[in-house]
Design an enzyme around this catalytic site. Structure first.
Site, mmCIF file in Angstrom:
data_model
loop_
_atom_site.group_PDB
_atom_site.id
_atom_site.type_symbol
_atom_site.label_atom_id
_atom_site.label_comp_id
_atom_site.label_asym_id
_atom_site.label_seq_id
_atom_site.Cartn_x
_atom_site.Cartn_y
_atom_site.Cartn_z
ATOM 1 N N PRO A 1 0.817 -1.182 0.000
ATOM 2 C CA PRO A 1 0.000 0.000 0.000
ATOM 3 C C PRO A 1 0.863 1.248 0.000
ATOM 4 O O PRO A 1 1.797 1.377 0.765
ATOM 5 C CB PRO A 1 -0.736 -0.142 1.314
ATOM 6 C CG PRO A 1 -0.201 -1.323 2.007
ATOM 7 C CD PRO A 1 0.681 -2.034 1.114
ATOM 8 N N GLU A 2 0.553 2.128 -0.849
ATOM 9 C CA GLU A 2 1.151 3.454 -0.818
ATOM 10 C C GLU A 2 0.139 4.359 -0.116
ATOM 11 O O GLU A 2 -0.861 3.863 0.395
ATOM 12 C CB GLU A 2 1.458 3.918 -2.248
ATOM 13 C CG GLU A 2 2.379 2.938 -2.961
ATOM 14 C CD GLU A 2 2.802 3.373 -4.356
ATOM 15 O OE1 GLU A 2 2.862 4.586 -4.599
ATOM 16 O OE2 GLU A 2 3.067 2.498 -5.190
#
Length: 283
Positions: free
Chosen positions: A2-3
């Site tokens: 996840p960014e």
DNA sequence: ATTAGACCCTGATCGC
DNA sequence: TGCGATCAGGGTCTAA
């Protein structure tokens, strides 16, 4: 992993299950993730009420009534699963325990938050809320992309003289917090900048333009519910997450999607990570 | 001070 | 079907 947009999506998904509720029991199945979990973590969480869930960069921060903040990082493969409550019109039953379910928070009212992380690059820690900014994982982070401290003059000054490729510079969390490998490629494509270009050798107006583009790309991804690949899921476990597609990321060999451009997306490796770009419209 | 590379760990996928 | 090589959205640490 996840960014920033995915972490923000996870935070929003966790909020209805956690904010305002007491952690009745913290089940810890393993004493270390990337680093050892904090001493007596289960005891320190038990009985604490979650006041608020915040996000800083790719960290989720849960402020507790005990004066401590639970800090969570999902690493590359970390997931948060919510069960035992109504979500999106449906009741989500507790799933059977899975391999790599490292921490389970049993919430007042029956909801459960399960942290699952196969690769264990994720992390959790507890820090006094009033000293949070000094926490070693947060202290060195650059400005939030949507915050006031991130602006054109800042970015120009920050990249001045840097010989490192712009791709690497934007991936550096000290420069700006929250961008990851996917969105850096997307931002540079939108900006028409070659990822190999030395950060300090890009004309100031183009660097300035990156500020708005970074916000634009991240905001769109958050709006889309956080995009995802493969193993990432929304906290509610629903898969509507796989819909978002990227313009260049993981599209090696495909035609560039920029209107009027006839280039082909190329993949290169920069400091050990893939970069995707169009050699035709990114200079 | 900067920058590139190794490293942390497991799982999915691809070529043979 | 099996098997090794490669790759994966994270970040830290070391060494040049």
């Amino acid at each position: 992993m996840p960014e920033l947009p995915e972490v923000e999506t996870v935070r929003r998904g966790l909020a209805p299950a956690m904010e305002g509720f007491v952690i009745e029991r913290a089940q810890i199945n393993r004493l270390d993730l990337r680093w050892p979990l904090p001493d007596r973590m289960a005891e320190r969480l038990t009985g604490a009420r979650v006041e608020r869930l915040r996000r800083r960069s790719k960290y989720i921060l849960a402020d507790l009534t005990t004066g401590e903040t639970l800090l969570i990082h999902l690493g590359m493969s970390g997931r948060m699963l919510v069960s035992g409550m109504m979500l999106g019109g449906f009741h989500h039953d507790h799933p059977a325990p899975q391999k790599h379910d490292h921490v389970v928070l049993h919430m007042e009212g029956g909801a459960r938050i399960t942290f699952n992380d196969a690769r264990r690059f994720g992390a959790m820690d507890l820090v006094r809320t009033d000293r949070e900014a000094a926490h070693w994982l947060l202290a060195g982070l650059g400005p939030e992309p949507f915050g006031n401290a991130f602006h054109e003059d800042y970015l120009i000054a920050r990249l001045k003289g840097r010989a490192t490729p712009i791709k690497t510079a934007l991936l550096d969390q000290r420069v700006v917090a929250g961008l990851g490998n996917i969105y850096v490629s997307e931002v540079l494509h939108r900006a028409g900048i070659d990822p190999r270009r030395k950060a300090g050798r890009i004309a100031a107006p183009r660097v300035a333009g990156l500020v708005a583009l970074i916000r634009e790309v991240l905001a769109e991804a958050i709006e889309a519910g956080g995009s995802s690949l493969r193993d990432h899921r929304q906290p509610d476990g629903e898969l509507g997450y796989f819909q978002h597609s990227f313009h260049v990321y993981d599209r090696e060999g495909e035609p560039c999607q920029k209107p009027g451009c006839t280039g082909t997306v190329q993949r290169i490796v920069q400091s050990g990570r893939s970069s995707f770009f169009c050699p035709s419209c990114q200079r």
